[in-house]
Design a protein around this motif. Structure first.
Motif, short mmCIF file in Angstrom:
data_model
loop_
_atom_site.label_atom_id
_atom_site.label_comp_id
_atom_site.label_asym_id
_atom_site.label_seq_id
_atom_site.Cartn_x
_atom_site.Cartn_y
_atom_site.Cartn_z
N THR A 49 0.93 -1.27 0.13
CA THR A 49 0.05 0.10 0.15
C THR A 49 0.74 1.28 -0.01
O THR A 49 0.66 2.17 -0.55
CB THR A 49 -0.92 0.09 1.24
N ASP A 161 -5.62 -1.02 -5.30
CA ASP A 161 -5.25 -1.60 -4.01
C ASP A 161 -6.31 -2.65 -3.32
O ASP A 161 -7.22 -2.18 -2.75
CB ASP A 161 -4.86 -0.53 -3.03
N GLU A 162 -5.68 -3.85 -3.69
CA GLU A 162 -6.88 -5.09 -3.08
C GLU A 162 -8.35 -4.65 -3.41
O GLU A 162 -9.17 -4.81 -2.33
CB GLU A 162 -6.62 -5.10 -1.72
MG LIG Z 1 -2.10 -2.83 1.83
#
Ligand SMILES: [Mg+2]
Ligand SMILES: Nc1ncnc2c1ncn2[C@@H]1O[C@H](COP(=O)(O)OP(=O)(O)O)[C@@H](O)[C@H]1O
Length: 260
Positions: A49, A161-162
């Motif tokens: 991240t 991000d995910e």
């Molecule tokens: Mg992360």
């Protein structure tokens, strides 16, 4: 020709509770070509991240730099669109008004932004949901709205991000397939973070494996499967072999991160 996205010697430190600097990213260098789909996998806490936020210009690069089309990233910009794990939709705006929010901020008139928003909702499979509110949608539908909103400003680079991490397994698979369809149509450079190795291998042209403490690129693996890719690819021995190989690269670190 310069790569679309260039990262050179990017390092990042955070202060520990005792005020000591701790290196989270260690001299990461990589190039991503235009329209390439690159996934990053790695143990929880390895800096994924932090890395994608640095590329987004949301946090400053303390050492090294990030360039898009050769131009140094100094902050957030319209050339990059974000999709995060948790949708950041505005609950008081309708689906359509969420999608066109960024256009509105940029001063586009409704006569222009509405048709554009509607075409994006069609692209993500949400035609006829334009007047719904986020609370009336399922998690998968909300992430579709998020994606449409990120696409609305027509960024060259999509930073994800995910984005599917909170979805159930079936919805997640459908979203993966849909994302590849949209990517084939829109041709974006995509950087996609996931902790699911099979998701990375299914989506990516290249999978970058991050190691932990500090985050480094431990492996850069080219995924050879032809496109378009069917979900059934995931059940083939060739696919499972690559997933296995990547898993063995990060297994120890994942176990260590669970203990931490
Ligand atoms: Mg992360
Ligand atoms: N704002 C911050 N301040 C201090 N430490 C942070 C901050 N953000 C992240 N970290 C630490 O940096 C490391 C990497 O975090 P992160 O980039 O979120 O990892 P990942 O996304 O791979 O799980 C973790 O150890 C985390 O605790």
């Amino acid at each position: 020709m310069v790569a679309k996205l260039q990262v050179q010697n990017l390092s990042k430190y955070f202060l520990t509770r005792d005020g000591e600097p701790r290196k989270v990213l260690d001299k990461i260098s990589l190039d991503i070509e235009e329209n390439e789909f690159v996934c990053i996998v790695g143990a929880s806490g390895c800096g994924k991240t932090t890395f994608i936020r640095s590329i987004g210009g949301l946090i400053p690069a303390e050492e090294g730099d990030v360039r898009i089309d050769g131009k140094r990233v100094e902050g957030p910009g319209g050339d990059r669109g974000f999709v995060f794990q948790h949708d950041s939709l505005l609950p008081w705006r309708t689906v359509l008004d969420n999608v066109i929010f960024g256009l509105e901020v940029r001063g586009m008139r409704p006569s222009q932004s509405h048709p554009l928003g509607m075409s994006l909702l069609k692209l993500v499979g949400l035609s006829s949901f334009e007047n719904h509110y986020p609370s009336e949608l399922s998690g998968g539908m909300r992430q579709r709205v998020n994606l449409a909103r990120a696409l609305a400003i027509d960024p060259d680079v999509l930073l994800m991000d995910e984005p599917f991490a909170a979805l159930d397994a079936q919805t997640r698979e459908i979203m993966q397939r849909e994302l590849l369809k949209i990517w084939a149509e829109k041709r974006k450079t995509v950087l996609f973070i996931t902790h699911q190795i099979d998701e990375a291998v299914y989506l990516a042209d290249r999978v970058l494996v991050f190691s932990s403490r500090p985050g480094r690129v431990a492996a850069d693996i080219r995924i050879p499967f032809a496109r378009p890719r069917e979900l059934s690819l995931k059940r083939t021995p060739e696919f499972l072999k690559i997933v296995d190989d990547i898993w063995s690269l990060i297994e120890q670190e994942v176990v260590a991160s669970m203990a931490a």
